[in-house]
Scaffold this motif. Structure first.
Motif, PDB file in Angstrom:
ATOM      1  N   UNK A 235      -8.607 -13.752 -15.355  1.00  0.00           N
ATOM      2  CA  UNK A 235      -8.351 -12.357 -15.012  1.00  0.00           C
ATOM      3  C   UNK A 235      -7.075 -12.299 -14.189  1.00  0.00           C
ATOM      4  N   UNK A 236      -6.499 -11.113 -14.081  1.00  0.00           N
ATOM      5  CA  UNK A 236      -5.223 -10.912 -13.394  1.00  0.00           C
ATOM      6  C   UNK A 236      -5.322  -9.625 -12.594  1.00  0.00           C
ATOM      7  N   UNK A 237      -5.143  -9.721 -11.274  1.00  0.00           N
ATOM      8  CA  UNK A 237      -5.242  -8.562 -10.391  1.00  0.00           C
ATOM      9  C   UNK A 237      -3.958  -8.451  -9.578  1.00  0.00           C
ATOM     10  N   UNK A 238      -3.328  -7.294  -9.623  1.00  0.00           N
ATOM     11  CA  UNK A 238      -2.073  -7.090  -8.906  1.00  0.00           C
ATOM     12  C   UNK A 238      -2.337  -6.620  -7.478  1.00  0.00           C
ATOM     13  N   UNK A 239      -1.514  -7.099  -6.547  1.00  0.00           N
ATOM     14  CA  UNK A 239      -1.554  -6.615  -5.173  1.00  0.00           C
ATOM     15  C   UNK A 239      -0.702  -5.349  -5.064  1.00  0.00           C
ATOM     16  N   UNK A 240      -1.053  -4.453  -4.160  1.00  0.00           N
ATOM     17  CA  UNK A 240      -2.255  -4.470  -3.329  1.00  0.00           C
ATOM     18  C   UNK A 240      -3.482  -4.145  -4.179  1.00  0.00           C
ATOM     19  N   UNK A 241      -4.515  -4.937  -4.047  1.00  0.00           N
ATOM     20  CA  UNK A 241      -5.700  -4.757  -4.876  1.00  0.00           C
ATOM     21  C   UNK A 241      -6.667  -3.756  -4.237  1.00  0.00           C
ATOM     22  N   UNK A 242      -7.475  -3.140  -5.089  1.00  0.00           N
ATOM     23  CA  UNK A 242      -8.568  -2.294  -4.630  1.00  0.00           C
ATOM     24  C   UNK A 242      -9.767  -3.205  -4.395  1.00  0.00           C
TER      25      UNK A 242
ATOM     26  N   UNK B 233       1.365 -10.345  -6.201  1.00  0.00           N
ATOM     27  CA  UNK B 233       2.250  -9.180  -6.126  1.00  0.00           C
ATOM     28  C   UNK B 233       3.171  -9.117  -7.340  1.00  0.00           C
ATOM     29  N   UNK B 234       3.194 -10.175  -8.139  1.00  0.00           N
ATOM     30  CA  UNK B 234       4.002 -10.175  -9.367  1.00  0.00           C
ATOM     31  C   UNK B 234       3.200  -9.479 -10.462  1.00  0.00           C
ATOM     32  N   UNK B 235       3.498  -8.208 -10.662  1.00  0.00           N
ATOM     33  CA  UNK B 235       2.666  -7.391 -11.541  1.00  0.00           C
ATOM     34  C   UNK B 235       3.308  -7.081 -12.894  1.00  0.00           C
ATOM     35  N   UNK B 236       4.321  -7.851 -13.265  1.00  0.00           N
ATOM     36  CA  UNK B 236       4.963  -7.624 -14.558  1.00  0.00           C
ATOM     37  C   UNK B 236       4.080  -8.073 -15.712  1.00  0.00           C
ATOM     38  N   UNK B 237       4.285  -7.476 -16.859  1.00  0.00           N
ATOM     39  CA  UNK B 237       3.483  -7.822 -18.027  1.00  0.00           C
ATOM     40  C   UNK B 237       3.669  -9.280 -18.426  1.00  0.00           C
ATOM     41  N   UNK B 238       4.885  -9.804 -18.263  1.00  0.00           N
ATOM     42  CA  UNK B 238       5.123 -11.195 -18.622  1.00  0.00           C
ATOM     43  C   UNK B 238       4.360 -12.144 -17.700  1.00  0.00           C
ATOM     44  N   UNK B 239       4.284 -11.805 -16.400  1.00  0.00           N
ATOM     45  CA  UNK B 239       3.520 -12.633 -15.469  1.00  0.00           C
ATOM     46  C   UNK B 239       2.042 -12.641 -15.855  1.00  0.00           C
ATOM     47  N   UNK B 240       1.530 -11.484 -16.224  1.00  0.00           N
ATOM     48  CA  UNK B 240       0.124 -11.416 -16.633  1.00  0.00           C
ATOM     49  C   UNK B 240      -0.104 -12.204 -17.919  1.00  0.00           C
ATOM     50  N   UNK B 241       0.805 -12.044 -18.886  1.00  0.00           N
ATOM     51  CA  UNK B 241       0.679 -12.740 -20.164  1.00  0.00           C
ATOM     52  C   UNK B 241       0.720 -14.253 -19.971  1.00  0.00           C
ATOM     53  N   UNK B 242       1.691 -14.734 -19.178  1.00  0.00           N
ATOM     54  CA  UNK B 242       1.804 -16.172 -18.946  1.00  0.00           C
ATOM     55  C   UNK B 242       0.590 -16.720 -18.203  1.00  0.00           C
TER      56      UNK B 242
END
Length: 226
Positions: A100-107, A83-92
């Motif tokens: 890969x990085x998928x944000x909740x709620x996911x499709x 659920x942490x969908x910030x760009x920094x979370x994805x980058x880290x």
């Protein structure tokens, strides 16, 4: 040929964990899940999974730490689902070794397509059984050939993707959206009309070897093979 379908779910929310395990199981994978989080890194490494679905918000430990420590010992594919969908979370997450990085709620269909693509990239054609059989039809995925009643026919890339997806989920209705997600792995743009045309071509191809009506339609739901 060895299959690479063992997926490990690392998610502390019981409801979300149960939903994800059910989704994976219903789509032909062999999912398992952690239910204790006292030694997440050790448990992930010991599980011997073919792919890990990793939440970041875990009790007592951050998922990015888990990702980094697992990556030091293993090349297992990791998809962060959080659920942490910030760009920094994805980058880290990516810098710590996530694939890969998928944000909740996911499709769900998109997540399944990403899993399939990552397994294919990591293990090649070994990520799926090379030969599928159902209802008198034999599908050789390596040779891209369907056989029935002693006759055989070559399939196009899209015909192979559609038929293998349906046969892996034999007896279950596969939604049009799920099939579109499978076809998105090609370079073609796939809309609803394109899918209809592809299924029509597949049916004609199967009919040429006597497997008429092998692919069935469930109106407003999708397609299936029995």
């Amino acid at each position: 040929m060895q299959m690479h379908d063992r997926l490990l779910v690392v998610e502390d929310d019981p409801k979300l964990r149960e939903e994800l395990v059910a989704l994976l199981g219903n789509n032909g994978y062999q999912p398992c899940a952690l239910e204790a989080f006292d030694d997440v890194v050790g448990q992930v490494l010991a599980a011997g999974a073919d792919l890990v679905l990793l939440d970041l918000n875990l009790p007592g430990v951050d998922g990015q730490y888990v990702c980094r420590e697992v990556r030091r010992e293993s090349d297992v594919p990791i998809i962060v689902v959080t659920s942490r969908d910030g760009q920094m979370d994805e980058l880290l997450s990516m810098s710590f070794g996530a694939d890969d990085f998928v944000a909740k709620p996911y499709n769900a269909p998109v997540l399944l397509a990403r899993i399939a693509r990552l397994l294919e990239r990591a293990y090649g054609s070994a990520s799926r059984s090379a030969v599928l059989e159902r209802g008198g039809v034999r599908l050789d995925c390596d040779r891209c050939v369907a056989e029935h009643g002693g006759r055989s026919v070559e399939l196009t890339k899209n015909e192979l993707r559609i038929l293998s997806l349906l046969m892996r989920n034999a007896g279950k209705v596969v939604s049009r959206q799920r099939i579109q997600e499978e076809l998105w792995q090609t370079d073609e743009f796939v809309d609803d009309n394109t899918l209809t045309v592809n299924v029509s071509h597949l049916r004609q191809t199967l009919a040429s070897i006597g497997a008429r009506d092998f692919v069935q339609t469930r109106r407003r739901l999708g397609y299936l093979v029995l």
